[in-house]
Scaffold this motif. Structure first.
Motif, mmCIF file in Angstrom:
data_model
loop_
_atom_site.group_PDB
_atom_site.id
_atom_site.type_symbol
_atom_site.label_atom_id
_atom_site.label_comp_id
_atom_site.label_asym_id
_atom_site.label_seq_id
_atom_site.Cartn_x
_atom_site.Cartn_y
_atom_site.Cartn_z
ATOM 1 N N VAL A 188 -3.953 8.030 3.013
ATOM 2 C CA VAL A 188 -2.820 8.132 2.101
ATOM 3 C C VAL A 188 -1.705 7.194 2.564
ATOM 4 O O VAL A 188 -1.417 7.107 3.758
ATOM 5 C CB VAL A 188 -2.318 9.591 2.031
ATOM 6 C CG1 VAL A 188 -1.027 9.686 1.233
ATOM 7 C CG2 VAL A 188 -3.382 10.483 1.433
ATOM 8 N N ASN A 189 -1.122 6.489 1.619
ATOM 9 C CA ASN A 189 -0.053 5.509 1.851
ATOM 10 C C ASN A 189 -0.518 4.229 2.534
ATOM 11 O O ASN A 189 0.251 3.287 2.655
ATOM 12 C CB ASN A 189 1.106 6.096 2.660
ATOM 13 C CG ASN A 189 1.881 7.119 1.854
ATOM 14 O OD1 ASN A 189 1.859 7.066 0.621
ATOM 15 N ND2 ASN A 189 2.532 8.038 2.525
ATOM 16 N N LYS A 190 -1.773 4.206 2.976
ATOM 17 C CA LYS A 190 -2.263 2.978 3.632
ATOM 18 C C LYS A 190 -3.417 2.357 2.860
ATOM 19 O O LYS A 190 -3.548 1.146 2.809
ATOM 20 C CB LYS A 190 -2.717 3.282 5.068
ATOM 21 C CG LYS A 190 -1.563 3.475 6.028
ATOM 22 C CD LYS A 190 -2.081 3.607 7.452
ATOM 23 C CE LYS A 190 -0.997 4.103 8.384
ATOM 24 N NZ LYS A 190 -1.506 5.047 9.362
ATOM 25 N N GLY A 191 -4.270 3.213 2.296
ATOM 26 C CA GLY A 191 -5.458 2.714 1.606
ATOM 27 C C GLY A 191 -5.094 2.066 0.268
ATOM 28 O O GLY A 191 -3.929 1.825 -0.030
ATOM 29 N N VAL A 192 -6.127 1.790 -0.503
ATOM 30 C CA VAL A 192 -5.912 1.194 -1.828
ATOM 31 C C VAL A 192 -5.312 2.252 -2.754
ATOM 32 O O VAL A 192 -5.886 3.332 -2.929
ATOM 33 C CB VAL A 192 -7.248 0.685 -2.401
ATOM 34 C CG1 VAL A 192 -7.048 0.089 -3.781
ATOM 35 C CG2 VAL A 192 -7.875 -0.327 -1.460
ATOM 36 N N HIS A 193 -4.162 1.948 -3.329
ATOM 37 C CA HIS A 193 -3.468 2.904 -4.193
ATOM 38 C C HIS A 193 -3.999 2.755 -5.617
ATOM 39 O O HIS A 193 -3.419 2.057 -6.442
ATOM 40 C CB HIS A 193 -1.963 2.623 -4.136
ATOM 41 C CG HIS A 193 -1.139 3.815 -4.514
ATOM 42 N ND1 HIS A 193 0.220 3.829 -4.425
ATOM 43 C CD2 HIS A 193 -1.480 5.029 -4.984
ATOM 44 C CE1 HIS A 193 0.685 5.001 -4.831
ATOM 45 N NE2 HIS A 193 -0.340 5.745 -5.174
ATOM 46 N N ALA A 194 -5.115 3.413 -5.896
ATOM 47 C CA ALA A 194 -5.845 3.162 -7.144
ATOM 48 C C ALA A 194 -5.189 3.818 -8.352
ATOM 49 O O ALA A 194 -5.253 3.286 -9.458
ATOM 50 C CB ALA A 194 -7.278 3.646 -7.007
#
Lengths: 285, 373
Positions: free
Chosen positions: B17-23
């Motif tokens: 959360v907050n780092k990965g891809v914000h899909a």
């Protein structure tokens, strides 16, 4: 449709015959040997015409190895049973542990999943003898040496990675949406695994189990080090054919025939699953 | 009308959360009972992720999903009471098409006669009665897709999720089935969300369309509103075929008239009362704006601005004319065969009521026609 010329058909037939002869001749020769006495086997020049005898098989089954000079007790049938039991039990344990693990590696992405899967595969890289030396000491201390349980455990080194990696590939080939469709229609995860994932990966699991069985059956070194006479499989037991009065070729040949028979039968039986496994690809798309 | 499905601040990250891809980014949406909603957007816009979060196949990273009065984002799919048609069909390969369709009903132990009646009804509607005894692998992609659709529609679920439900169908069949499916859903008072990248499908089927891009809900409104009052430049250019013409313009006051300078020495001049006073004030205050006009709204007029034809395509029922205009290209659509050739000079008129004005930086709509957005 058929554009192959008659000449080509003949050429092809000859090529196939040659290949079959090349690969099948040793087996054929062993079958012949198993019906001969040591004397006829060792005659020069060898001949395919001889008086067949069942004495080799009789000797193996009754457990009395009769040579020209002496009579020796041999535990071939109990070895055969050990092989059968050890291989079957190892594959069963391997399936129970490996199939759910394979499913987890195929479907769930968790931290370190690839590393764990690779570590399990790396068991196959280790030279067995290197593993065995320390293992022998541990097994003796734990009281696992020369027990079926201990052997089945060690056999997992061969069986588990094989099952895990083959079955994982089959699970990965099943579109996850088929399982989702089943789950959204009101089924729990466990039912979905049993009713959808397992049957669809069935041919793959059968193929992996067959391969694992053959590998376990052919294993020599684990049982050689960790098992004594009463737990030995045929691979180790065959050493007994090398007697003080010479090598008993006839019995060895009969022993080979008897010991490849179960795997051969299993392979024949599982063949239809293997073919099914290959045609399962049509499911996708 | 009651709210059946409520998405509040729904986020989806692939990875931490907050780092990965914000899909999917902070989606808020209310779906009424009995409504058909289309999630419209190009590939990778987050529409399928949104659908799968509602179904329960993807975890919701943040936010809540309320379905039929229950918070469901933490529930497994089996407990959400939704039906879904998958983009990849996902029929069970080991049973026949008919058994696939009846699967959920049989599992729920409905009487055989009732199951048969329902299967007959839905398969007649989708024209697949003839393949019920065949296995999924032996029928065509289009038939598999309709079987998958039937399997979802036959269920009596709170919500029906349809992921690209008609992508594999032939155009004629698609047109026919669109009407039938809509009728089927409406007649039973079902609520459906369909994911599509086909705007014709979205317009024809949906009561409201949710346009998504880059994981952000751009606009959630009726097809008519989206066409007449797109919320931003993306929606304006994405929905509508051929796409809206867009030009950068500079607004200025010329002796009381409103002048839009399109560059390249091209000016559009509008009377002082062509726009509402607040629109006029906004345009003059912003100065640099983006001007949008739909191809159907561009008319040839001898007193119009000059453009030079670069293509004229007759599509059988309408002409698409492309012409160099200002610093770009303008496309206009005419219903008759247009008598212009490449290289001809034409004059086009952009009526004030057809102009859509967008903020140059944010793309947010400022005005539609004479009124503020």
């Amino acid at each position: 449709m058929n554009t192959i010329s008659p000449f080509e058909t003949v050429l092809r037939g000859i090529a196939i015959t040659l290949v079959i002869l090349f690969f099948m001749f040793p087996i054929f020769w062993i079958v012949l040997m198993s019906f001969q006495t040591n004397a006829t086997i060792l005659q020069v020049p060898p001949s395919i015409f001889f008086e067949p005898t069942l004495q080799n098989y009789r000797g193996l089954i009754t457990g009395q190895l009769v040579t020209d000079t002496s009579s020796l007790e041999i535990r071939f049938m109990s070895n055969l049973f050990n092989s059968l039991f050890l291989s079957t039990a190892s594959v069963a344990v391997g399936l129970m542990l490996g199939v759910p693990a394979a499913y987890a590696f195929a479907r769930l992405k968790f931290r370190g999943s690839e590393d764990i899967a690779f570590t399990l595969l790396s068991f196959r890289f280790a030279p067995p003898l290197l593993v065995l030396l320390p293992l022998t000491i541990y097994f003796q201390q734990l009281g696992l040496a020369n027990t079926y349980g201990g052997l089945i455990w060690v056999y997992q080194l061969i069986v588990l990675p094989l099952i895990l990696w083959i079955v994982r590939g089959y699970f990965e080939d099943i579109p996850a949406d088929i399982e989702y469709a089943y789950r959204i229609a009101g089924h729990r995860w466990w039912t979905t695994f049993r009713k959808i994932a397992l049957p669809l990966a069935g041919p793959g699991i059968a193929a992996a189990a067959l391969l694992a069985f053959i590998f376990a059956w052919n294993n020599f070194v684990f049982a050689l080090v960790l098992a004594s006479a009463d737990k030995q499989p045929v691979t180790v037991g065959a050493l007994a054919f090398i007697t003080a009065s010479g090598v008993q070729y006839g019995q060895i040949a009969a022993g080979i025939i008897l010991s490849i028979a179960p795997t051969f039968a299993l392979a024949l039986y599982a063949q239809r699953y293997l073919v099914e496994g290959l045609s399962l690809g049509a499911v996708k798309g | 009308m009651t709210v059946l499905l409520k998405l509040s601040g729904v986020d989806k990250f692939y990875g931490p959360v907050n780092k990965g891809v914000h899909a999917v980014q902070n989606i808020n949406m209310d779906v009424m009972k009995g409504e058909i909603i289309a999630l419209l957007g190009s590939s990778g816009c987050g529409k399928t992720s949104t659908l799968r979060m509602i179904a329960g196949f993807e975890e919701t990273s943040r936010g809540t999903i309320t379905l039929a009065g229950r918070e469901v984002q933490a529930l497994p799919p089996v407990r959400r009471n939704v039906a879904m048609a998958f983009e990849g069909y996902s029929l069970y390969p080991t049973v026949t098409v008919g058994e696939n369709i009846a699967f959920a009903l049989k599992a729920a132990r409905l009487p055989t006669a009732e199951v048969e009646a329902k299967v007959r009804e839905v398969t007649e509607m989708l024209e697949i009665t003839d393949i019920l005894d065949r296995y999924p692998t032996s029928v065509s992609g289009g038939q598999q897709q309709r079987a998958s659709l039937a399997r979802a529609l036959i269920r009596d679920a709170d919500l029906h999720l349809l992921d690209e439900p008609m992508g594999q169908l032939e155009p004629q069949l698609r047109t026919l089935l669109r009407g039938r499916i809509k009728h089927y859903i409406k007649e039973r008072g079902l609520t459906a969300i369909l994911v599509t990248h086909d705007q014709t499908e979205a317009n024809a089927l949906a009561d409201r369309i949710a346009v998504m891009e880059g994981g952000v809900l751009q606009q959630f409104a009726t097809p008519q509103t989206i066409k007449e009052a797109p919320a931003n430049l993306f929606t304006g250019t994405f929905v509508g075929e051929p796409p809206m013409n867009v030009f950068a313009a500079e607004a200025s006051d010329r002796d009381g008239q409103l002048q839009l300078d399109l560059g390249d020495g091209l000016h559009l001049t509008y009377a002082a009362d062509a726009f509402a006073p607040d629109v006029r004030a906004t345009l003059l205050a912003r100065k640099q704006i983006m001007l949008g006009v739909r191809p159907y709204a561009v008319h040839r007029d001898t007193h119009g601005a000059r453009a030079q034809v670069i293509a004229n395509q007759w599509l059988g029922d309408q002409s698409h004319i492309a012409a160099t205009f200002a610093q770009g290209t303008i496309v206009l659509v005419e219903h008759d065969r247009a008598d212009v050739a490449v290289g001809d000079a034409i004059h086009v008129r952009l009526a004030p009521e057809d102009l859509h004005v967008f903020d140059k930086d944010t793309g947010t709509a400022l005005s539609h026609g004479a009124q503020m957005a």
